[in-house]
Design a protein around this motif. Structure first.
Motif, PDB file in Angstrom:
ATOM      1  N   ARG A   1      32.462  73.481  10.177  1.00  0.00           N
ATOM      2  CA  ARG A   1      33.742  73.469   9.465  1.00  0.00           C
ATOM      3  C   ARG A   1      33.568  72.964   8.033  1.00  0.00           C
ATOM      4  O   ARG A   1      34.143  73.515   7.089  1.00  0.00           O
ATOM      5  CB  ARG A   1      34.737  72.584  10.212  1.00  0.00           C
ATOM      6  N   ALA A   2      32.751  71.925   7.867  1.00  0.00           N
ATOM      7  CA  ALA A   2      32.530  71.372   6.529  1.00  0.00           C
ATOM      8  C   ALA A   2      31.919  72.419   5.602  1.00  0.00           C
ATOM      9  O   ALA A   2      32.328  72.548   4.441  1.00  0.00           O
ATOM     10  CB  ALA A   2      31.624  70.145   6.614  1.00  0.00           C
ATOM     11  N   PHE A   3      30.944  73.174   6.118  1.00  0.00           N
ATOM     12  CA  PHE A   3      30.305  74.190   5.272  1.00  0.00           C
ATOM     13  C   PHE A   3      31.310  75.266   4.879  1.00  0.00           C
ATOM     14  O   PHE A   3      31.423  75.625   3.696  1.00  0.00           O
ATOM     15  CB  PHE A   3      29.120  74.825   6.003  1.00  0.00           C
ATOM     16  N   LEU A   4      32.072  75.793   5.829  1.00  0.00           N
ATOM     17  CA  LEU A   4      32.974  76.910   5.550  1.00  0.00           C
ATOM     18  C   LEU A   4      34.156  76.491   4.675  1.00  0.00           C
ATOM     19  O   LEU A   4      34.509  77.196   3.722  1.00  0.00           O
ATOM     20  CB  LEU A   4      33.481  77.513   6.863  1.00  0.00           C
ATOM     21  N   VAL A   5      34.749  75.356   4.982  1.00  0.00           N
ATOM     22  CA  VAL A   5      35.882  74.889   4.175  1.00  0.00           C
ATOM     23  C   VAL A   5      35.423  74.558   2.761  1.00  0.00           C
ATOM     24  O   VAL A   5      36.061  74.924   1.770  1.00  0.00           O
ATOM     25  CB  VAL A   5      36.555  73.667   4.833  1.00  0.00           C
ATOM     26  N   GLY A   6      34.287  73.886   2.675  1.00  0.00           N
ATOM     27  CA  GLY A   6      33.759  73.552   1.354  1.00  0.00           C
ATOM     28  C   GLY A   6      33.386  74.773   0.554  1.00  0.00           C
ATOM     29  O   GLY A   6      33.546  74.804  -0.674  1.00  0.00           O
TER      30      GLY A   6
ATOM     31  N   VAL B   1      24.447  71.884   7.275  1.00  0.00           N
ATOM     32  CA  VAL B   1      23.929  73.235   7.483  1.00  0.00           C
ATOM     33  C   VAL B   1      23.433  73.302   8.922  1.00  0.00           C
ATOM     34  O   VAL B   1      22.240  73.124   9.205  1.00  0.00           O
ATOM     35  CB  VAL B   1      22.797  73.572   6.489  1.00  0.00           C
ATOM     36  N   PRO B   2      24.347  73.534   9.868  1.00  0.00           N
ATOM     37  CA  PRO B   2      23.953  73.542  11.283  1.00  0.00           C
ATOM     38  C   PRO B   2      23.050  74.717  11.605  1.00  0.00           C
ATOM     39  O   PRO B   2      23.273  75.834  11.151  1.00  0.00           O
ATOM     40  CB  PRO B   2      25.303  73.678  12.012  1.00  0.00           C
ATOM     41  N   LYS B   3      22.014  74.449  12.389  1.00  0.00           N
ATOM     42  CA  LYS B   3      21.053  75.502  12.722  1.00  0.00           C
ATOM     43  C   LYS B   3      21.391  76.194  14.039  1.00  0.00           C
ATOM     44  O   LYS B   3      21.091  77.358  14.231  1.00  0.00           O
ATOM     45  CB  LYS B   3      19.640  74.919  12.788  1.00  0.00           C
TER      46      LYS B   3
ATOM     47  N   ARG C   1      24.084  71.285  -1.652  1.00  0.00           N
ATOM     48  CA  ARG C   1      24.823  70.055  -1.364  1.00  0.00           C
ATOM     49  C   ARG C   1      24.999  69.876   0.151  1.00  0.00           C
ATOM     50  O   ARG C   1      24.867  68.781   0.681  1.00  0.00           O
ATOM     51  CB  ARG C   1      26.189  70.081  -2.061  1.00  0.00           C
ATOM     52  N   CYS C   2      25.275  70.984   0.826  1.00  0.00           N
ATOM     53  CA  CYS C   2      25.464  70.900   2.274  1.00  0.00           C
ATOM     54  C   CYS C   2      24.157  70.583   2.994  1.00  0.00           C
ATOM     55  O   CYS C   2      24.158  69.888   4.015  1.00  0.00           O
ATOM     56  CB  CYS C   2      26.067  72.205   2.798  1.00  0.00           C
ATOM     57  N   VAL C   3      23.043  71.083   2.478  1.00  0.00           N
ATOM     58  CA  VAL C   3      21.748  70.708   3.046  1.00  0.00           C
ATOM     59  C   VAL C   3      21.554  69.199   2.938  1.00  0.00           C
ATOM     60  O   VAL C   3      21.182  68.517   3.902  1.00  0.00           O
ATOM     61  CB  VAL C   3      20.590  71.452   2.340  1.00  0.00           C
ATOM     62  N   ASN C   4      21.828  68.662   1.749  1.00  0.00           N
ATOM     63  CA  ASN C   4      21.635  67.232   1.526  1.00  0.00           C
ATOM     64  C   ASN C   4      22.577  66.378   2.365  1.00  0.00           C
ATOM     65  O   ASN C   4      22.239  65.253   2.733  1.00  0.00           O
ATOM     66  CB  ASN C   4      21.814  66.898   0.045  1.00  0.00           C
TER      67      ASN C   4
END
Length: 459
Positions: A405-410, A391-393, A384-387
């Motif tokens: 933050r969005a990836f970790l909190v989610g 997913v910061p590189k 979902r985060c990829v889409n």
């Protein structure tokens, strides 16, 4: 070892209840507070009652709705004792009633769906309708115990749980996994189970006998070469897998083509590729919406699956009423894709494959994990985060901090910390059960390393 596996499964069901079959990743996006993806939202509009498209089974003459109800993801509610969740029977009844009222008549279940509760819930809901108003499909899901006694007992229990005296469609479940042809022989030939089922078909207790396929092409070809009349075969088909199947799967154009040569009806599973074709990134959503702004993103995938004349029915696991309504709209009646639209979806598939998602279909065959991980929730959160572009590189990414933050909190919202990828020991118990051929421990370790990198990189 066999007993240990069974004990672990019973403990898993007791502790987590049927709720263990629904990933929390399905409830939360990776952005904080984002409980659903905009691409999940179906189109609005009238839901026709009497315009459903039907296909005729050439063997029995059954008039089958092109939309089939997959009973793998029935809605859940909190268990009365407060421990885990159980199937919400009232909600199941409502969905079944609505489906039948709008022309849906094919219902597909299994003894192992919803951790063993699906057949019973499905049977309760369907028993309230005349027997000639629906076709029921279920399966020989003898994954753990291949003995003749256990397999036949599973078959007979299906009649009791579904409250029927004959089965319209019966499948050898998930053929092609394990050690391929060897495993197929152990499950169905060496123990005499296939001979038993053929006799049951002769006796009329099974009206159509077939199998569902996940695995290597040699197994698929081998079954078609057997001296057995198969009434139907269930295959994975969608506009990505048509030419670009991943993992253990075989391109759907080959599978469908081989069935069509033999006039064997195809039942379609995974038309949405485990939901991924309804949760596309914004660029792909815009691409589809530009062509048909009034229709849902999912409708493109369902039209694709239904456009092939040898398809008997297309299964969809519809947990929510709005998804059932949207699919009914798509198939009432079906507008088959033009050749130009098929080319358009092939281009869309190629664009989608540029994004590094993991081909998890949320089937939960990998569960329960002996170390308590929620494997599907971890993989689905990552996808979902990829889409969503979260997913910061590297720090050089323009929106690095927001995406981090969005990836970790989610992640913490989607997967309890004790069930996250950091607890994977690499035991490999999950891999043999994955029909998509995902190297699950490898991907879990990769995700865990990515998470640790994000946590440490506080800038």
């Amino acid at each position: 070892m066999e007993n240990k596996k069974e004990i672990n499964r019973r403990k898993f069901i007791k502790v987590l209840g049927a709720g263990a079959t629904v990933s929390t990743a399905a409830l939360y996006g990776c952005a904080p507070g984002n409980h659903s993806s905009s691409t999940d939202n179906p189109a609005l509009g009238e839901v026709p009652i009497d315009k459903m498209t039907y296909r005729v089974n050439p063997t029995t003459g059954d008039r089958v709705s092109i939309l089939g109800y997959g009973c793998m993801r029935w809605p859940l509610q909190a268990a009365p004792d407060g421990k885990g969740e159980v199937i919400d029977q009232d909600a199941v009844n409502e969905l079944v009633d609505y489906a039948i009222a709008h022309g849906v008549n094919y219902f597909d279940t299994s003894p192992v769906y919803v951790q063993g509760f699906s057949e019973r819930a499905t049977g309760i809901a369907l028993k309230r309708h005349p027997r000639d108003k629906f076709f029921i499909a279920t399966k020989m899901s003898n994954f753990q115990n291949y003995t003749r006694e256990n397999s036949i007992e599973m078959y007979r229990q299906s009649f009791k749980d579904l409250q029927v005296d004959y089965l319209d469609y019966y499948l050898l479940h998930s053929v092609g996994g394990g050690s391929g042809i060897k495993t197929f022989h152990e499950r169905y030939i060496d123990n005499g189970v296939l001979d038993f089922l053929l006799k049951e078909r002769e006796a009329g207790r099974i009206r159509n006998l077939g199998w569902s396929f996940h695995g290597a092409v040699d197994v698929f070809d081998y079954l078609l070469a057997l001296d057995v009349k198969w009434d139907f075969v269930q295959i994975q088909l969608n506009y990505v897998d048509w030419k670009h199947a991943s993992g253990n799967n075989v391109n759907a154009d080959y599978l469908y083509g081989e069935l069509a040569k033999r006039d064997i009806p195809a039942v379609i599973m995974e038309p949405l590729l485990g939901g991924r074709l309804s949760r596309l990134n914004d660029h792909l959503v815009g691409r589809l919406k530009q062509r048909r702004p009034e229709n849902s993103v999912a409708s493109w995938a369902f039209r694709f699956a239904g456009s092939y004349p040898g398809v008997l029915t297309v299964l969809s696991g519809m947990t929510y009423m709005e998804h059932l309504q949207d699919n009914i709209r798509t198939y009432s009646p079906l507008q088959p894709l033009t050749d130009e639209e098929k080319d358009f979806l092939e281009e869309t598939a190629q664009l989608m494959l540029k994004y590094p998602t993991i081909p998890c279909n949320d089937c939960k065959y990998c569960m329960p994990c002996p170390y308590g991980l929620d494997i599907p929730a971890i993989l689905l959160h990552y996808n979902r985060c990829v889409n969503e572009g979260n997913v910061p590189k590297s720090r050089q990414d323009e929106n690095y901090q927001r995406a981090r933050r969005a990836f970790l909190v989610g992640y913490d919202r989607s997967v309890p910390r004790l069930r996250q990828a950091s607890h994977c020991t690499g035991c490999n118990q999950c891999n043999p059960h994955c029909p998509q051929g995902i190297d699950i421990p490898k991907d879990l370790h990769r995700i865990d390393q990515f998470v640790e990198q994000l946590k440490q990189d506080t800038l």
